[in-house]
Design an enzyme around this catalytic site. Structure first.
Site, short mmCIF file in Angstrom:
data_model
loop_
_atom_site.label_atom_id
_atom_site.label_comp_id
_atom_site.label_asym_id
_atom_site.label_seq_id
_atom_site.Cartn_x
_atom_site.Cartn_y
_atom_site.Cartn_z
N HIS A 61 -7.16 6.26 -22.74
CA HIS A 61 -6.95 6.83 -21.41
C HIS A 61 -6.25 5.84 -20.49
O HIS A 61 -6.22 4.64 -20.72
CB HIS A 61 -8.26 7.33 -20.81
CG HIS A 61 -9.09 6.28 -20.15
ND1 HIS A 61 -8.92 5.91 -18.84
CD2 HIS A 61 -10.10 5.52 -20.62
CE1 HIS A 61 -9.79 4.97 -18.53
NE2 HIS A 61 -10.51 4.71 -19.59
N CYS A 62 -5.68 6.42 -19.43
CA CYS A 62 -5.07 5.64 -18.35
C CYS A 62 -5.36 6.38 -17.06
O CYS A 62 -6.35 7.10 -16.97
CB CYS A 62 -3.57 5.44 -18.60
SG CYS A 62 -2.62 6.98 -18.63
N ARG A 63 -4.51 6.25 -16.08
CA ARG A 63 -4.74 6.91 -14.79
C ARG A 63 -4.52 8.42 -14.91
O ARG A 63 -5.33 9.21 -14.45
CB ARG A 63 -3.82 6.31 -13.72
CG ARG A 63 -3.99 6.92 -12.35
CD ARG A 63 -3.14 6.18 -11.32
NE ARG A 63 -3.22 6.84 -10.03
CZ ARG A 63 -2.36 7.77 -9.62
NH1 ARG A 63 -1.35 8.14 -10.37
NH2 ARG A 63 -2.51 8.33 -8.44
#
Length: 105
Positions: A61-63
């Site tokens: 995941h990221c933003r």
């Protein structure tokens, strides 16, 4: 590319499932908001391929889901991974749908 929703991730966590969560954001972003997992910033992924588990489901995941998708695509193309899942909507979706106390930025 395979994806999981934030609701599916929350269900995995609550069920005690054995999976790996990897955050590919930058350390300063991790300090603002985090949902657990191992921090491996996107630019350091090539030096840390061995930290991605090949035996169990790995959720990246990221933003928002863009960088994590790019990382997954790179790992699948260059290192043959087939167990990677992008967290759809990233930490922003988590803050909207699961835990409103997670700071959005």
């Amino acid at each position: 590319m395979k994806e999981v929703s934030v609701k599916e991730l929350n269900e995995l966590r609550n069920s005690g499932a054995d999976f790996q969560l990897i955050d590919v954001r930058e350390p300063n972003e991790f300090e603002i908001a985090e949902i657990g997992g191992v921090l491996i910033p996107m630019n350091s992924v090539p030096q840390n391929v061995d930290k991605f588990d090949r035996e169990k489901q790995v959720i990246v995941h990221c933003r928002s889901g863009k960088r994590s998708g790019d990382v997954i695509q790179w790992l699948e193309t260059n290192h043959g991974f087939d167990n990677l899942y992008n967290l759809k909507g990233g930490i922003l979706a988590w803050a909207d749908e699961i835990d409103t106390s997670v700071q959005k930025y």
